[in-house]
Motif scaffolding. Structure first.
Motif, short mmCIF file in Angstrom:
data_model
loop_
_atom_site.label_atom_id
_atom_site.label_comp_id
_atom_site.label_asym_id
_atom_site.label_seq_id
_atom_site.Cartn_x
_atom_site.Cartn_y
_atom_site.Cartn_z
N GLY A 54 32.54 21.74 43.61
CA GLY A 54 33.04 21.85 44.95
C GLY A 54 33.76 22.94 45.36
N LEU A 55 35.10 22.47 45.26
CA LEU A 55 36.06 23.01 45.52
C LEU A 55 36.94 23.67 45.24
CD1 LEU A 55 37.30 22.58 49.18
CD2 LEU A 55 39.43 21.31 47.83
N ASP A 56 37.12 23.42 44.26
CA ASP A 56 37.32 24.89 42.97
C ASP A 56 36.57 26.05 42.87
OD1 ASP A 56 38.73 25.73 41.18
OD2 ASP A 56 37.51 24.61 39.39
N ALA A 57 35.29 26.31 43.31
CA ALA A 57 34.75 26.59 43.07
C ALA A 57 35.02 27.69 44.66
CB ALA A 57 33.17 26.73 43.17
N ALA A 58 35.23 27.07 45.63
CA ALA A 58 35.55 27.81 46.64
C ALA A 58 36.98 28.64 46.56
CB ALA A 58 35.65 26.68 47.81
N TRP A 59 38.20 27.82 45.77
CA TRP A 59 39.44 28.42 45.94
C TRP A 59 39.71 29.24 44.74
CZ3 TRP A 59 43.61 23.94 46.43
CH2 TRP A 59 43.28 22.99 47.94
N TYR A 83 39.16 12.45 38.76
CA TYR A 83 40.34 12.33 38.94
C TYR A 83 40.95 13.71 38.65
CZ TYR A 83 41.63 7.58 39.13
OH TYR A 83 41.98 6.06 39.55
N HIS A 84 40.25 14.28 37.74
CA HIS A 84 40.56 16.06 37.41
C HIS A 84 39.68 17.17 38.85
CE1 HIS A 84 40.54 14.94 33.03
NE2 HIS A 84 40.23 13.85 33.66
N LEU A 85 41.37 17.50 39.46
CA LEU A 85 41.87 18.71 40.33
C LEU A 85 42.04 19.97 40.28
CD1 LEU A 85 43.06 15.98 42.60
CD2 LEU A 85 40.31 16.33 42.68
N PRO A 86 41.36 20.79 39.51
CA PRO A 86 41.60 21.61 38.57
C PRO A 86 42.67 22.82 39.74
CG PRO A 86 39.47 22.43 37.91
CD PRO A 86 40.43 20.19 38.52
N HIS A 87 41.61 23.21 40.95
CA HIS A 87 41.94 23.83 41.99
C HIS A 87 43.52 23.29 42.70
CE1 HIS A 87 39.46 20.30 42.69
NE2 HIS A 87 40.07 19.89 44.50
N GLY A 91 36.12 30.42 42.63
CA GLY A 91 35.51 31.33 42.24
C GLY A 91 35.38 30.28 41.10
N PRO A 92 33.41 30.26 41.12
CA PRO A 92 32.31 29.46 40.29
C PRO A 92 32.25 29.49 39.41
CG PRO A 92 31.26 31.66 41.41
CD PRO A 92 32.49 31.32 41.69
N GLN A 93 32.41 28.31 38.63
CA GLN A 93 32.62 27.99 37.30
C GLN A 93 30.71 28.18 36.88
OE1 GLN A 93 35.17 28.17 34.85
NE2 GLN A 93 36.66 29.03 36.30
N GLU A 94 30.36 28.96 36.07
CA GLU A 94 29.04 28.49 35.24
C GLU A 94 27.78 27.83 35.01
OE1 GLU A 94 25.77 31.06 33.11
OE2 GLU A 94 27.72 32.21 33.07
N VAL A 95 28.94 26.91 34.05
CA VAL A 95 28.20 25.71 33.33
C VAL A 95 28.48 24.58 34.91
CG1 VAL A 95 28.48 24.18 31.27
CG2 VAL A 95 29.28 26.30 31.47
N LEU A 96 29.62 24.42 35.30
CA LEU A 96 30.32 23.35 36.20
C LEU A 96 28.93 23.75 37.56
CD1 LEU A 96 33.70 23.26 35.87
CD2 LEU A 96 32.01 21.46 35.65
N CYS A 97 29.08 24.62 38.13
CA CYS A 97 27.84 24.97 39.13
C CYS A 97 26.34 24.48 38.41
CB CYS A 97 27.59 26.79 39.02
SG CYS A 97 28.83 27.26 40.00
N ASP A 98 25.83 24.76 37.60
CA ASP A 98 24.93 24.01 37.43
C ASP A 98 25.20 22.53 36.63
OD1 ASP A 98 23.99 26.65 36.34
OD2 ASP A 98 24.07 26.68 34.63
N GLY A 153 29.53 19.83 46.82
CA GLY A 153 29.39 20.12 45.57
C GLY A 153 28.01 21.27 46.25
N SER A 154 27.76 21.27 47.23
CA SER A 154 27.90 22.61 47.09
C SER A 154 27.74 24.16 47.49
CB SER A 154 26.73 22.35 49.05
OG SER A 154 25.61 21.59 49.24
N LEU A 155 28.92 23.87 47.96
CA LEU A 155 30.09 24.72 46.89
C LEU A 155 30.12 25.46 46.12
CD1 LEU A 155 33.05 23.56 49.50
CD2 LEU A 155 32.03 25.19 50.30
#
Length: 309
Positions: A198-203, A123-127, A205-212, A254-256
């Motif tokens: 992934g969508l949060d990273a696209a909107w 449910y968590h949609l920070p973007h 910018g990437p968060q290092e830990v979440l990308c990992d 999630g590849s984003l």
């Protein structure tokens, strides 16, 4: 989840929104201001309670519509309706007898349902919350800023560092919520988490830990049985995946995020998941609804068409 806001079909969107307001919007009782989370096609409610992920998607769809077509009047004043929904989500319960809010006012985390003191990581949609922080009622904008940051911290805790998996339902510390409902495994709802990261990273910018975390998830499922259900530590459970296409689609989205991970083979793996999605047809049959919504979201996101501008 009104994806038609990404097209020019305003009439179709308005017809769908009118149906939602007529049949799903609750005007009486403790859930007034929320939407019944499930209805039959003739409008008969399957439940008389809301699911908070519905409200956040309704609000975001309305902000999309306002940006694309401008606002009309009444229920077609899209931005005003979105703000009304978000106001209910935060302020219900402040007066006796008015129900419960959908976000915990202290920790800024979305609830699984209003009556529960635990959450659903998917449910968590920070973007979305970053948009709400710009478009919601001015008094609530600081809350949404905090909610975006809180959800990103929460997802770091909820997603296992080694496998990248999160439970369907989890406590506010991120640990799987264990009760008789048997939703503490990586299952169904949980697939959406990687897509959301992934969508949060696209909107934003990437968060290092979440990308990992997403890179770990993709790596795990390239070397393990993708038809099996797992505990989040990677232990196989004697159960079969119910939504294989949805799982693949959300993990590919999630590849984003994963493509930005510095983990070994992360970029290669991210591209492999996108390739697998591209070569996977949409699902047919009785369970196609959930799978194909995740499929559509993934295609929109990976094509760069799922954006708020």
């Amino acid at each position: 989840m009104m994806l038609c806001v990404q097209t020019d079909h305003k009439a179709e969107f308005d017809a769908l929104w009118s149906w939602v307001m007529h049949y799903m919007y609750m005007q009486d009782g403790p859930n007034a201001g929320y939407f019944a989370w499930s209805c039959q096609t003739d409008g008969t409610p399957n439940a008389n309670g809301p699911a908070p992920d519905g409200e956040e998607y309704f609000a975001m769809a309305l902000f999309f519509a306002a940006g694309r077509w401008g606002c009309g009047s009444g229920i077609y004043d899209y931005a005003a309706m979105a703000r009304r929904i978000l106001h209910s989500c935060l302020h219900k319960g402040e007066k006796p007898g008015t129900g419960r809010p959908m976000w915990d006012p202290e920790n800024h985390l979305i609830k699984f349902i209003t009556e529960c003191d635990f959450t659903d990581p998917s449910y968590h949609l920070p973007h979305f919350y970053e948009v709400f922080a710009e478009e919601a009622d001015e008094e609530d904008r600081p809350f949404w800023h905090e909610a975006a940051a809180a959800s990103r911290r929460y997802l770091q805790a909820a997603c296992d560092e080694r496998t990248g998996m999160n439970a369907e339902y989890a406590d506010y510390d991120g640990k799987p919520h264990v009760d008789e409902s048997n939703h503490w495994h990586f299952y169904s709802d949980a697939y959406r988490t990687a897509a959301n990261i992934g969508l949060d990273a696209a909107w934003n910018g990437p968060q290092e830990v979440l990308c990992d975390r997403v890179a770990a998830l993709q790596r795990f499922f390239l070397t393990h049985d993708r038809t099996s259900v797992y505990a989040i530590d990677g232990t196989a459970v004697d159960e079969v995946v119910l939504h294989p296409v949805g799982f693949l689609a959300a993990t590919a989205q999630g590849s984003l995020a994963a493509v930005h991970s510095a983990q070994p083979d992360a970029e290669h793996n991210a591209r492999e998941w996108v390739r697998m999605l591209w070569n996977t047809p949409m699902r047919t049959g009785t369970r196609r609804y959930y799978d194909n919504f995740l499929y559509a979201f993934a295609m929109l996101a990976l094509s760069g068409k799922y954006r708020y501008e």
